[in-house]
Design a protein around this motif. Sequence first.
Motif, PDB file in Angstrom:
ATOM      1  N   VAL A  53      85.975 110.601 -26.067  1.00  0.00           N
ATOM      2  CA  VAL A  53      86.019 109.599 -27.129  1.00  0.00           C
ATOM      3  C   VAL A  53      85.782 108.204 -26.555  1.00  0.00           C
ATOM      4  O   VAL A  53      84.978 107.433 -27.093  1.00  0.00           O
ATOM      5  CB  VAL A  53      87.347 109.675 -27.904  1.00  0.00           C
ATOM      6  N   ILE A  54      86.459 107.873 -25.474  1.00  0.00           N
ATOM      7  CA  ILE A  54      86.271 106.554 -24.863  1.00  0.00           C
ATOM      8  C   ILE A  54      84.826 106.390 -24.393  1.00  0.00           C
ATOM      9  O   ILE A  54      84.246 105.306 -24.489  1.00  0.00           O
ATOM     10  CB  ILE A  54      87.273 106.327 -23.709  1.00  0.00           C
ATOM     11  N   GLY A  55      84.235 107.480 -23.921  1.00  0.00           N
ATOM     12  CA  GLY A  55      82.842 107.436 -23.491  1.00  0.00           C
ATOM     13  C   GLY A  55      81.904 107.004 -24.604  1.00  0.00           C
ATOM     14  O   GLY A  55      80.854 106.409 -24.346  1.00  0.00           O
ATOM     15  N   LEU A  56      82.278 107.279 -25.844  1.00  0.00           N
ATOM     16  CA  LEU A  56      81.456 106.860 -26.975  1.00  0.00           C
ATOM     17  C   LEU A  56      81.327 105.336 -27.052  1.00  0.00           C
ATOM     18  O   LEU A  56      80.314 104.818 -27.501  1.00  0.00           O
ATOM     19  CB  LEU A  56      82.027 107.398 -28.287  1.00  0.00           C
ATOM     20  N   TYR A  57      82.362 104.619 -26.619  1.00  0.00           N
ATOM     21  CA  TYR A  57      82.320 103.153 -26.651  1.00  0.00           C
ATOM     22  C   TYR A  57      81.311 102.595 -25.657  1.00  0.00           C
ATOM     23  O   TYR A  57      80.836 101.475 -25.807  1.00  0.00           O
ATOM     24  CB  TYR A  57      83.701 102.559 -26.352  1.00  0.00           C
ATOM     25  N   PHE A  58      81.003 103.374 -24.623  1.00  0.00           N
ATOM     26  CA  PHE A  58      80.076 102.932 -23.587  1.00  0.00           C
ATOM     27  C   PHE A  58      78.698 103.563 -23.761  1.00  0.00           C
ATOM     28  O   PHE A  58      77.812 103.362 -22.943  1.00  0.00           O
ATOM     29  CB  PHE A  58      80.630 103.280 -22.200  1.00  0.00           C
ATOM     30  N   SER A  59      78.522 104.309 -24.826  1.00  0.00           N
ATOM     31  CA  SER A  59      77.296 105.056 -25.060  1.00  0.00           C
ATOM     32  C   SER A  59      76.239 104.195 -25.739  1.00  0.00           C
ATOM     33  O   SER A  59      76.550 103.382 -26.606  1.00  0.00           O
ATOM     34  CB  SER A  59      77.623 106.257 -25.950  1.00  0.00           C
ATOM     35  N   PRO A  60      74.967 104.408 -25.373  1.00  0.00           N
ATOM     36  CA  PRO A  60      73.903 103.702 -26.087  1.00  0.00           C
ATOM     37  C   PRO A  60      73.801 104.155 -27.548  1.00  0.00           C
ATOM     38  O   PRO A  60      73.199 103.479 -28.369  1.00  0.00           O
ATOM     39  CB  PRO A  60      72.635 104.059 -25.318  1.00  0.00           C
ATOM     40  N   ALA A  61      74.421 105.281 -27.868  1.00  0.00           N
ATOM     41  CA  ALA A  61      74.399 105.788 -29.244  1.00  0.00           C
ATOM     42  C   ALA A  61      75.465 105.127 -30.122  1.00  0.00           C
ATOM     43  O   ALA A  61      75.554 105.420 -31.305  1.00  0.00           O
ATOM     44  CB  ALA A  61      74.616 107.306 -29.234  1.00  0.00           C
ATOM     45  N   PRO A  63      77.223 102.730 -32.594  1.00  0.00           N
ATOM     46  CA  PRO A  63      76.610 101.993 -33.715  1.00  0.00           C
ATOM     47  C   PRO A  63      76.400 100.515 -33.369  1.00  0.00           C
ATOM     48  O   PRO A  63      77.266  99.879 -32.788  1.00  0.00           O
ATOM     49  CB  PRO A  63      77.641 102.131 -34.842  1.00  0.00           C
ATOM     50  N   GLU A  64      75.239 100.003 -33.745  1.00  0.00           N
ATOM     51  CA  GLU A  64      74.918  98.608 -33.447  1.00  0.00           C
ATOM     52  C   GLU A  64      75.783  97.634 -34.230  1.00  0.00           C
ATOM     53  O   GLU A  64      75.999  96.516 -33.794  1.00  0.00           O
ATOM     54  CB  GLU A  64      73.437  98.345 -33.720  1.00  0.00           C
ATOM     55  N   ASN A  65      76.274  98.043 -35.373  1.00  0.00           N
ATOM     56  CA  ASN A  65      77.069  97.136 -36.207  1.00  0.00           C
ATOM     57  C   ASN A  65      78.559  97.220 -35.884  1.00  0.00           C
ATOM     58  O   ASN A  65      79.378  96.728 -36.650  1.00  0.00           O
ATOM     59  CB  ASN A  65      76.811  97.424 -37.690  1.00  0.00           C
ATOM     60  N   ASP A  66      78.910  97.798 -34.756  1.00  0.00           N
ATOM     61  CA  ASP A  66      80.312  97.908 -34.334  1.00  0.00           C
ATOM     62  C   ASP A  66      80.754  96.556 -33.774  1.00  0.00           C
ATOM     63  O   ASP A  66      80.305  96.140 -32.718  1.00  0.00           O
ATOM     64  CB  ASP A  66      80.453  99.001 -33.276  1.00  0.00           C
ATOM     65  N   GLU A  67      81.604  95.875 -34.503  1.00  0.00           N
ATOM     66  CA  GLU A  67      82.062  94.539 -34.121  1.00  0.00           C
ATOM     67  C   GLU A  67      83.504  94.587 -33.639  1.00  0.00           C
ATOM     68  O   GLU A  67      84.260  95.479 -34.033  1.00  0.00           O
ATOM     69  CB  GLU A  67      81.969  93.593 -35.324  1.00  0.00           C
ATOM     70  N   TRP A  68      83.906  93.607 -32.836  1.00  0.00           N
ATOM     71  CA  TRP A  68      85.280  93.563 -32.332  1.00  0.00           C
ATOM     72  C   TRP A  68      86.279  93.489 -33.475  1.00  0.00           C
ATOM     73  O   TRP A  68      87.387  93.992 -33.384  1.00  0.00           O
ATOM     74  CB  TRP A  68      85.471  92.412 -31.353  1.00  0.00           C
ATOM     75  N   THR A  69      85.889  92.878 -34.581  1.00  0.00           N
ATOM     76  CA  THR A  69      86.799  92.758 -35.714  1.00  0.00           C
ATOM     77  C   THR A  69      87.076  94.103 -36.381  1.00  0.00           C
ATOM     78  O   THR A  69      87.988  94.209 -37.190  1.00  0.00           O
ATOM     79  CB  THR A  69      86.240  91.768 -36.760  1.00  0.00           C
ATOM     80  N   ASP A  70      86.291  95.118 -36.031  1.00  0.00           N
ATOM     81  CA  ASP A  70      86.507  96.474 -36.542  1.00  0.00           C
ATOM     82  C   ASP A  70      87.622  97.191 -35.784  1.00  0.00           C
ATOM     83  O   ASP A  70      87.986  98.304 -36.152  1.00  0.00           O
ATOM     84  CB  ASP A  70      85.226  97.310 -36.420  1.00  0.00           C
ATOM     85  N   HIS A  71      88.126  96.586 -34.735  1.00  0.00           N
ATOM     86  CA  HIS A  71      89.113  97.230 -33.868  1.00  0.00           C
ATOM     87  C   HIS A  71      90.415  96.430 -33.891  1.00  0.00           C
ATOM     88  O   HIS A  71      90.520  95.369 -33.277  1.00  0.00           O
ATOM     89  CB  HIS A  71      88.562  97.338 -32.440  1.00  0.00           C
ATOM     90  N   PRO A  72      91.418  96.924 -34.618  1.00  0.00           N
ATOM     91  CA  PRO A  72      92.641  96.141 -34.837  1.00  0.00           C
ATOM     92  C   PRO A  72      93.419  95.793 -33.568  1.00  0.00           C
ATOM     93  O   PRO A  72      94.066  94.745 -33.519  1.00  0.00           O
ATOM     94  CB  PRO A  72      93.470  97.021 -35.780  1.00  0.00           C
ATOM     95  N   THR A  73      93.338  96.608 -32.529  1.00  0.00           N
ATOM     96  CA  THR A  73      94.043  96.275 -31.288  1.00  0.00           C
ATOM     97  C   THR A  73      93.412  95.053 -30.638  1.00  0.00           C
ATOM     98  O   THR A  73      94.119  94.188 -30.118  1.00  0.00           O
ATOM     99  CB  THR A  73      94.058  97.477 -30.322  1.00  0.00           C
ATOM    100  N   ILE A  74      92.096  94.961 -30.694  1.00  0.00           N
ATOM    101  CA  ILE A  74      91.412  93.777 -30.156  1.00  0.00           C
ATOM    102  C   ILE A  74      91.838  92.547 -30.933  1.00  0.00           C
ATOM    103  O   ILE A  74      92.123  91.499 -30.345  1.00  0.00           O
ATOM    104  CB  ILE A  74      89.879  93.951 -30.201  1.00  0.00           C
ATOM    105  N   VAL A  75      91.907  92.658 -32.244  1.00  0.00           N
ATOM    106  CA  VAL A  75      92.291  91.523 -33.092  1.00  0.00           C
ATOM    107  C   VAL A  75      93.702  91.059 -32.734  1.00  0.00           C
ATOM    108  O   VAL A  75      93.949  89.856 -32.565  1.00  0.00           O
ATOM    109  CB  VAL A  75      92.179  91.894 -34.584  1.00  0.00           C
ATOM    110  N   LEU A  76      94.635  92.006 -32.601  1.00  0.00           N
ATOM    111  CA  LEU A  76      96.019  91.639 -32.262  1.00  0.00           C
ATOM    112  C   LEU A  76      96.112  91.005 -30.878  1.00  0.00           C
ATOM    113  O   LEU A  76      96.806  89.999 -30.691  1.00  0.00           O
ATOM    114  CB  LEU A  76      96.927  92.874 -32.338  1.00  0.00           C
TER     115      LEU A  76
END
Length: 145
Positions: A53-61, A63-76
Amino acid sequence: MLHKLIRREEARVAAELGTFLDSSRDLAAVLKEIVRLVFDLENRWGSVLFRDVIGLYFSPARPENDEWTDHPTIVLLAAEIMRARNRGEFFADVDAFRSAVFFLLGLYALVTTMRTETPGRDGLLDKYVASELRSLRAEAPSPAQ
């Protein structure tokens, strides 16, 4: 299906972090709590699924529209870094959002490249947290840190 699992777990981790943040904490405690929550997630999922699952975050596949604001832990985390910066604890030019992203990406990379049973894993992650804090601090840490 996997995307739903990821989003659900992200929301759960963020909810636990939010509860932790209900009382005033310094950033060191917040970063250590995030490490603990990531370990808990790895234990629940198992190391193979967690790494996949974590590997998906580093994958070229990814999604291009994946923004930091989509991740609540980053926001907090970004909000906590911003509060500490506003209190003068960190350099005035610290970018809270990028710092949060850098911390979490680095943490995920460390956790996924080290096996759970790797000797010294906890010590290395403690040093990672200390290094992150040093990179943000507006004043030199005391020798005890």
